[in-house]
Design an enzyme around this catalytic site. Structure first.
Site, PDB file in Angstrom:
ATOM      1  N   ARG A 199      -4.028  -8.139 -20.762  1.00  0.00           N
ATOM      2  CA  ARG A 199      -4.918  -7.719 -21.850  1.00  0.00           C
ATOM      3  C   ARG A 199      -4.232  -6.771 -22.836  1.00  0.00           C
ATOM      4  O   ARG A 199      -4.704  -6.578 -23.946  1.00  0.00           O
ATOM      5  CB  ARG A 199      -6.219  -7.098 -21.305  1.00  0.00           C
ATOM      6  N   PRO A 202       0.813  -1.228   0.000  1.00  0.00           N
ATOM      7  CA  PRO A 202       0.000   0.000   0.000  1.00  0.00           C
ATOM      8  C   PRO A 202       0.845   1.278   0.000  1.00  0.00           C
ATOM      9  O   PRO A 202       0.346   2.344  -0.350  1.00  0.00           O
ATOM     10  CB  PRO A 202      -0.835  -0.109   1.277  1.00  0.00           C
TER      11      PRO A 202
HETATM   12  N1  ADE Z   1      -1.280  -4.864  -0.047  1.00  0.00           N
HETATM   13  C1  ADE Z   1      -2.239  -4.472   0.816  1.00  0.00           C
HETATM   14  N2  ADE Z   1      -2.911  -3.428   0.354  1.00  0.00           N
HETATM   15  C2  ADE Z   1      -2.366  -3.126  -0.876  1.00  0.00           C
HETATM   16  C3  ADE Z   1      -2.625  -2.136  -1.850  1.00  0.00           C
HETATM   17  N3  ADE Z   1      -3.578  -1.209  -1.695  1.00  0.00           N
HETATM   18  N4  ADE Z   1      -1.881  -2.144  -2.976  1.00  0.00           N
HETATM   19  C4  ADE Z   1      -0.911  -3.064  -3.145  1.00  0.00           C
HETATM   20  N5  ADE Z   1      -0.609  -4.008  -2.242  1.00  0.00           N
HETATM   21  C5  ADE Z   1      -1.319  -4.047  -1.117  1.00  0.00           C
END
Ligand code: ADE
Length: 222
Positions: free
Chosen positions: A150, A86
């Site tokens: 894709r 994240p």
């Molecule tokens: N792991 C947990 N949340 C995530 C997110 N928003 N983007 C990528 N990996 C993640």
């Protein structure tokens, strides 16, 4: 293209690559997808891949050793190692295009409280699919694989993605309709039945602008 997905929950991917366009892309050998359980690489006698954080705190942290050894054993000069996290770079269509030109992607999925910070040093990129926290990187990895596959030449009709929203033009898609011409009193716009393709193109372009202005004015700033 070859895509290796590193995860301790490979079963989460069951079925995802077995339907529709991804299934066909694999059958046509446009893409090869391997699920690799990095638990198989641990040196720990109890098969551990995580441990408690130094300094204390909640949750478990993925350890360096299994992930480093796994990546080192599959990486080549052509590989791009991507960590799903994240706090990574926000994922955009342009990144999907760039990644669709790579030969080999290694996508690392985390779980629990996250990765030992030193694991970032073995990755080339860190990607977030949005400003929310999921239970792990598996669903984000699916998003990446789908959006990239894709775009591999020959997987879908090229025109389909030239016209995609979020391409270089940063416009949302225009509205589309199919039969019947009237449904519960709602009519298909006359111009789409006119057969005048110049007019249809102009209508669609204007509708794209209108929709983008209404829904995503931030895109027009670009
Ligand atoms: N792991 C947990 N949340 C995530 C997110 N928003 N983007 C990528 N990996 C993640």
């Amino acid at each position: 293209m070859r895509i290796d997905i590193l995860t301790i929950f490979p079963n989460m991917f069951n079925g995802v690559f077995e339907e529709s366009i991804l299934k066909r892309a694999i059958e046509d050998k446009k893409v090869e997808i391997n699920l690799i359980n990095f638990r198989d690489y641990t040196n720990d006698p109890h098969n551990k891949v995580d441990d408690t954080p130094f300094g204390g705190g909640a949750g478990m942290v993925l350890m360096c050793q299994p992930i480093f050894d796994c990546i080192k054993s599959i990486r080549t000069e052509d590989s791009k190692v991507i960590m799903m996290t994240p706090d990574g770079v926000p994922y955009k269509q342009k990144m999907a295009y760039d990644l669709s030109k790579e030969k080999h992607l290694i996508i690392l999925c985390g779980h629990y409280e996250g990765f030992d910070e030193r694991i970032r040093s073995i990755c080339d990129m860190e990607i977030s699919i949005g400003d929310y926290v999921l239970t792990g990187g598996e669903i984000p990895a699916m998003v990446l694989v789908d959006s990239i596959t894709r775009l591999i030449p020959g997987v879908i009709n090229e025109r389909s993605h030239i016209e995609d929203s979020f391409n270089d033009n940063y416009l949302l898609d225009y509205p589309t309709y199919t039969k019947p011409r009237v449904y519960e009193g709602m009519e298909v716009p006359e111009v789409l039945i006119s057969g005048d393709h110049k007019k249809i193109d102009e209508y669609r372009y204007q509708e794209s602008i209108k929709r983008t202005q209404e829904r995503r004015p931030d895109l027009l700033d670009k």
